[in-house]
Design a protein around this motif. Structure first.
Motif, mmCIF file in Angstrom:
data_model
loop_
_atom_site.group_PDB
_atom_site.id
_atom_site.type_symbol
_atom_site.label_atom_id
_atom_site.label_comp_id
_atom_site.label_asym_id
_atom_site.label_seq_id
_atom_site.Cartn_x
_atom_site.Cartn_y
_atom_site.Cartn_z
ATOM 1 N N VAL A 320 0.890 -1.135 0.075
ATOM 2 C CA VAL A 320 0.043 0.198 -0.085
ATOM 3 C C VAL A 320 0.815 1.244 0.245
ATOM 4 C CG1 VAL A 320 -0.192 -0.262 2.430
ATOM 5 C CG2 VAL A 320 -1.906 1.101 1.059
ATOM 6 N N GLN A 321 0.481 2.194 -0.676
ATOM 7 C CA GLN A 321 1.208 3.735 -0.744
ATOM 8 C C GLN A 321 0.606 4.548 0.039
ATOM 9 O OE1 GLN A 321 3.929 3.628 -2.712
ATOM 10 N NE2 GLN A 321 3.477 1.661 -3.240
ATOM 11 N N SER A 322 1.344 5.410 0.651
ATOM 12 C CA SER A 322 0.551 6.789 1.296
ATOM 13 C C SER A 322 -0.680 7.480 0.239
ATOM 14 C CB SER A 322 1.826 7.537 1.700
ATOM 15 O OG SER A 322 0.990 8.928 2.079
ATOM 16 N N GLY A 323 -1.489 7.757 0.709
ATOM 17 C CA GLY A 323 -2.762 8.103 -0.124
ATOM 18 C C GLY A 323 -3.668 7.086 -0.541
ATOM 19 N N ASP A 324 -3.355 5.957 -0.526
ATOM 20 C CA ASP A 324 -4.131 4.776 -0.995
ATOM 21 C C ASP A 324 -5.473 4.874 -0.108
ATOM 22 O OD1 ASP A 324 -2.650 4.161 -3.163
ATOM 23 O OD2 ASP A 324 -1.793 2.307 -2.309
ATOM 24 N N PHE A 325 -6.527 4.438 -0.812
ATOM 25 C CA PHE A 325 -7.627 4.169 0.038
ATOM 26 C C PHE A 325 -7.331 2.632 0.651
ATOM 27 C CE2 PHE A 325 -11.290 0.875 -0.062
ATOM 28 C CZ PHE A 325 -12.078 1.581 0.728
ATOM 29 N N LEU A 326 -7.822 2.469 2.020
ATOM 30 C CA LEU A 326 -7.399 1.461 2.994
ATOM 31 C C LEU A 326 -8.716 0.596 3.207
ATOM 32 C CD1 LEU A 326 -4.667 0.433 3.971
ATOM 33 C CD2 LEU A 326 -5.007 1.971 6.113
ATOM 34 N N ALA A 327 -9.629 1.389 3.843
ATOM 35 C CA ALA A 327 -10.953 0.796 4.206
ATOM 36 C C ALA A 327 -12.277 1.586 4.218
ATOM 37 C CB ALA A 327 -10.717 0.059 5.591
ATOM 38 N N SER A 328 -13.529 1.016 4.040
ATOM 39 C CA SER A 328 -14.559 1.957 4.226
ATOM 40 C C SER A 328 -15.527 0.980 5.253
ATOM 41 C CB SER A 328 -15.234 2.265 2.873
ATOM 42 O OG SER A 328 -15.339 1.007 2.093
ATOM 43 N N VAL A 329 -16.531 1.794 5.809
ATOM 44 C CA VAL A 329 -17.305 1.202 6.664
ATOM 45 C C VAL A 329 -18.620 1.865 6.287
ATOM 46 C CG1 VAL A 329 -17.875 1.309 9.152
ATOM 47 C CG2 VAL A 329 -15.601 0.996 8.610
ATOM 48 N N GLY A 330 -19.668 0.877 6.352
ATOM 49 C CA GLY A 330 -21.127 1.364 6.069
ATOM 50 C C GLY A 330 -21.868 1.183 7.418
ATOM 51 N N ILE A 331 -22.895 2.013 7.581
ATOM 52 C CA ILE A 331 -23.553 2.283 8.980
ATOM 53 C C ILE A 331 -24.763 1.651 8.632
ATOM 54 C CG2 ILE A 331 -24.175 3.951 10.783
ATOM 55 C CD1 ILE A 331 -21.197 3.938 9.783
ATOM 56 N N ASP A 332 -25.446 1.216 9.902
ATOM 57 C CA ASP A 332 -27.054 0.417 9.539
ATOM 58 C C ASP A 332 -27.757 1.618 9.570
ATOM 59 O OD1 ASP A 332 -27.100 -2.635 9.488
ATOM 60 O OD2 ASP A 332 -25.851 -2.338 11.327
ATOM 61 N N LEU A 333 -28.846 1.658 8.571
ATOM 62 C CA LEU A 333 -29.638 2.796 8.464
ATOM 63 C C LEU A 333 -30.972 2.383 9.359
ATOM 64 C CD1 LEU A 333 -30.431 3.812 4.775
ATOM 65 C CD2 LEU A 333 -30.268 5.218 6.813
#
Ligand SMILES: [Zn+2]
Length: 333
Positions: A320-333
């Motif tokens: 992984v490079q600095s600036g890369d996307f690492l993770a994303s989280v979704g929240i229960d609606l």
């Protein structure tokens, strides 16, 4: 740059006649190895009388495969007699990128999904975007654009739409996403929405559904099944195919209310995921570490979730490079 100029793309395909036709959009591309050459974008039209029109797209990014597979299967299998209205299928939209297995076009570097609404006299990627934006999208009641993570991202399979200023349009889009019936449905936040097909279609007041269906530059049995079922479900939801959407597993509806749903790398090194896709995470929980390549004595950098929710996306490659996307989280609606 002119959105108003007529397209230079030629096609012999009839968008209005009943029946099923396979054809090509012919994009002029003069170059050293083919002076009067062109790029041929596959297009399939299936029509049976009056009714809604769905525009189904895959290969917007060339290294994302579930949509490309599902739409090729659908195009061969669909019998016009089973259709009410029109289905227009572009199974490999950025065809130069599809052929090269790359996200962006090897011809002009164009990222198709940052090129809308494009230009009639632009480079090849821009010309294709312009044709879709000005010829095909205006005919469509719904646009389904099938994405996956490509070589650098991986996702739990989900269908998605966006928060929209027009709440009635937003509600109809969320209903179409739920009809796709992926294991997860997301009201997605885009950090870079300018030039996306999504944004163009939504600005015209039309229904737009997108997906992220796994990634890593390949596909799986499971992710291909989600795509195949989802595409037909959306056509059923629109009344183009008969029957009710098929629910394999009840979908979990998630929201992405702000940029705290994303984790970005600030270091370069070896990427170690600490949470698997689809796992629940809590705010402050470590989700990944980055190990420093030339400094084995140094403790790895730890990245934490900034929201309670579900891990829906992550960086895929081992480095992984600095600036890369690492993770994303979704929240229960
Ligand atoms: Zn994509």
């Amino acid at each position: 740059m002119s959105i108003d100029r007529p397209t230079k793309i030629l096609t012999a395909i009839d968008l209005d006649a009943d029946g099923k036709r396979f054809g090509a959009l012919v994009v002029p591309y003069s170059r050293n190895d083919s002076a009067w050459g062109s790029v041929r974008i596959p297009i399939v039209v299936i029509r049976n009388g009056d009714g809604p029109t769905a525009l189904l797209i895959a290969g917007n990014h060339g290294d994302e495969y579930e949509g490309q597979i599902a739409l090729r299967d659908l195009a061969r299998a669909l019998d016009p007699i089973d259709v009410t209205g029109t289905v227009i299928i572009l199974p490999g939209l950025n065809f130069p990128a599809v052929r090269a297995a790359t996200r962006c076009s090897p011809i002009d570097g164009g990222n198709m999904n940052r090129s809308f609404p494009g230009s009639a006299d632009g480079a090849v990627t821009s010309m294709i975007a312009h044709y879709v934006a000005t010829v095909l999208v205006p005919r469509a009641d719904l646009v389904l654009d099938l994405h996956s993570g490509g070589k650098t991202l991986d996702f739990v399979p989900f269908a998605a739409t966006h928060r929209l200023p027009d709440k009635a349009q937003e509600a109809r889009a969320i209903a179409a996403v739920e009809a796709f019936a992926a294991p997860i449905s997301v009201v997605m936040l885009e950090l870079d929405a300018e030039g996306m097909l999504d944004t163009w279609v939504e600005s015209l007041g039309k229904l737009f559904v997108t997906t992220e269906l796994a990634g890593g530059g390949s596909s799986t049995r499971r992710s291909n099944q989600v795509a195949a079922v989802g595409v037909r479900n959306v056509l059923k939801h629109m009344g183009i195919l008969a029957g009710e959407p098929e629910i394999v597993t009840p979908t979990r509806l998630l929201d992405m209310p702000d940029e705290r749903c994303f984790v970005a790398a600030e270091h370069t090194g070896i990427h170690e995921p600490l949470v698997d896709l689809g796992d629940d995470v809590s705010e402050g929980q470590p989700v990944a570490r980055i190990h420093f390549l030339d400094e084995p004595s140094r403790d790895p950098a730890v990245y934490v979730a900034r929201r309670n929710g579900v891990l829906i996306g992550r960086h895929f490659p081992g480095l992984v490079q600095s600036g890369d996307f690492l993770a994303s989280v979704g929240i229960d609606l």
